[in-house]
Each structure stands twice: as C-alpha cells, then as structure tokens.
Design a protein around this motif. Structure first.
Motif, PDB file in Angstrom:
ATOM      1  N   TYR A  60       0.823  -1.210   0.000  1.00  6.74           N
ATOM      2  CA  TYR A  60       0.000   0.000   0.000  1.00  6.74           C
ATOM      3  C   TYR A  60       0.862   1.268   0.000  1.00  6.74           C
ATOM      4  O   TYR A  60       0.523   2.264  -0.641  1.00  6.74           O
ATOM      5  N   GLU A  61       1.986   1.211   0.724  1.00  4.97           N
ATOM      6  CA  GLU A  61       2.863   2.377   0.763  1.00  4.97           C
ATOM      7  C   GLU A  61       3.546   2.604  -0.584  1.00  4.97           C
ATOM      8  O   GLU A  61       3.662   3.744  -1.057  1.00  4.97           O
ATOM      9  N   GLN A 107      -6.328   4.689   0.977  1.00  4.72           N
ATOM     10  CA  GLN A 107      -5.097   5.175   1.598  1.00  4.72           C
ATOM     11  C   GLN A 107      -4.891   4.564   2.975  1.00  4.72           C
ATOM     12  O   GLN A 107      -5.730   4.697   3.870  1.00  4.72           O
ATOM     13  N   GLY A 139       0.870   3.873  -3.504  1.00  2.00           N
ATOM     14  CA  GLY A 139      -0.046   4.973  -3.218  1.00  2.00           C
ATOM     15  C   GLY A 139      -0.489   5.696  -4.485  1.00  2.00           C
ATOM     16  O   GLY A 139       0.323   6.026  -5.345  1.00  2.00           O
ATOM     17  N   HIS A 140      -1.804   5.922  -4.607  1.00  2.05           N
ATOM     18  CA  HIS A 140      -2.372   6.456  -5.852  1.00  2.05           C
ATOM     19  C   HIS A 140      -3.764   7.002  -5.536  1.00  2.05           C
ATOM     20  O   HIS A 140      -4.423   6.530  -4.606  1.00  2.05           O
ATOM     21  N   THR A 194      -3.398   4.687   6.510  1.00  3.97           N
ATOM     22  CA  THR A 194      -2.998   5.797   7.376  1.00  3.97           C
ATOM     23  C   THR A 194      -2.259   5.352   8.634  1.00  3.97           C
ATOM     24  O   THR A 194      -1.556   6.148   9.255  1.00  3.97           O
TER      25      THR A 194
END
Length: 238
Positions: free
Chosen positions: A33-34, A43, A37-38, A45
């Motif tokens: 996920y990091e 997202q 990122g898009h 967190t």
C-alpha cells in the motif's frame, strides 16, 4: 476509517488459512500500500501490532463494493439492490471512465515493478454520486514476476488467466494484461461470455480487450502500458 484486522479465528466456510498466516499476509501488505499509493487506491494511514494480531487502518471512502458478498451471487447480483446491477445500468461513458481509472492505476503498478494478484470486482468500490472508482484489497500484489506454485491461485475465475490455474506457469505483466481485459468484460460486457453481442462499448474497444484475454499468452499485449495505449486509441474511435 476502515479497520482491517488479522488474528481472529474465522468461521468462514471457504477460509483455509490460519491466524498466524493472516497476520503475516496483512503485515506484508503494508509495504504494498505504501509503494503503490495512488488517487485510485484506498489510503493506508496507520498500522500496528496488537497482543494477538495486526491492524491496518485506512481512510474511509464513499461508495459501494461491486461484489458485496451478501447481495452478489446469482441471481442476486442481477437484482436492483445489487451495486453490480446498478453499475451495469450506468451510461457506457461512465463505465468506460471507471475502467480507465483501473487501467491507469495498474499501469502505475506495472511501472513500479509489481504484479497484481487476486484482483476481482470485490476489489472495486464505486462512488455512484461522483462516478469515481476506488481500488481496495491489494494485499497479495507481489513485487516482480514469479512462478505459480499453487495451481489454482487466489481470485475469481471470471477474472483469472489460464496461467493462474497452472502449476509452474509464469505470473507477470502478460498475466495482468489478461486480468485487465477480463475486468473490462465484467464492467462493459458479458463477464465470461466474451462475445461481441454482450459488449456495450463498441467494436474498436472490443478488439482491444478480446486480444487482452487471449488464452495464448504470446498473442496478448506485452504490458499493461501497451494495452493502455491501444485502449486510448480505440476509445477515440467510439
């Protein structure tokens, strides 16, 4: 926020994993996920360990999951309550736009050296008010091409390439070209019925996606980027 937790025992009839395996998978998804990122991706967190599990926290997004399991399996997915049914009633232009968001994200996935795994309509959240697609549940995306060591891999057969059923087959960008074509048929055509009669988006785009889902890997586009260029050229001809 949306909280995803691994570590509890599940009573889901189709679940064959264990809590430790679920924890490992969720932990390893953090870097995915990091790295990816898009705007189209939900997202991440925060993430942290608990006494008996692991937690990932995501921003909440508005919309409906196109494969909500309580209201999807046939014939339920064709009922007016089903988000999938509602999406299929949307204008073709809006559905093409949603598909282009999925394509654009996966062009970035490819550019950053990842391969999509377990992509299906359960990974798609559509905001009907804003006509915007979000992608979730990319936990199993992998860095770099790899060999199928499972036989039948994770995922829905409606979206899977032949090599995702074949032990020892390569899983790579060409595999993901098939996945993108199958996604287009799910959003704009007859899902596994890939005939032109069931296709809503015109001849030019049909020719692009039917090549993408060719059972013969050597006949597909080589990359998602190449598929994306062909899609853009065909979309102008509509």
């Amino acid at each position: 926020m949306f909280v995803k937790y691994a570590g509890a025992r599940t009573i889901h009839a189709n679940h064959t994993g264990s809590p430790p395996e679920a924890i490992r998978n969720l932990k390893s998804s953090v870097s995915v996920y990091e790295d990816l990122g898009h705007d189209t991706l939900i997202q991440l967190t925060d993430h942290f360990a608990t006494d008996q599990g692991y937690v990932c926290v995501f921003d909440w997004v508005e919309g409906e999951n196109l494969h909500n399991h309580w209201n999807f399996p046939p014939p339920a997915k064709y009922e007016p309550r089903s988000p999938y049914y509602q999406f299929r009633q949307f204008p073709v232009k809006a559905r093409i736009g949603a598909m282009e968001q999925i394509l654009d994200f996966h062009i970035e996935v490819e550019r950053r050296g990842y391969v999509a795994v377990d992509l299906y309509d359960g990974s798609l959240i559509y905001d009907f008010d804003k006509s915007f697609m979000k992608i979730c549940d990319i936990d199993l995306y992998r860095k770099g091409a790899f060999i199928n060591t499972m036989g039948r891999m994770w995922g829905s057969s409606r979206f899977m390439s032949p090599e995702e059923f074949e032990l020892g087959a390569p899983i790579d960008a060409v595999t993901n070209v098939f996945n993108m074509g199958a996604t287009a048929f799910a959003l704009l055509g007859g899902e596994k019925d890939r005939s032109y009669d069931r296709w809503d988006a015109g001849e030019a785009l049909f020719q692009v996606v039917i090549r993408a889902v060719n059972a013969d890997r050597t006949q597909r586009y080589v990359t998602i980027a190449e598929l994306g260029e062909a899609w853009k050229e065909a979309a102008v001809q509509r």
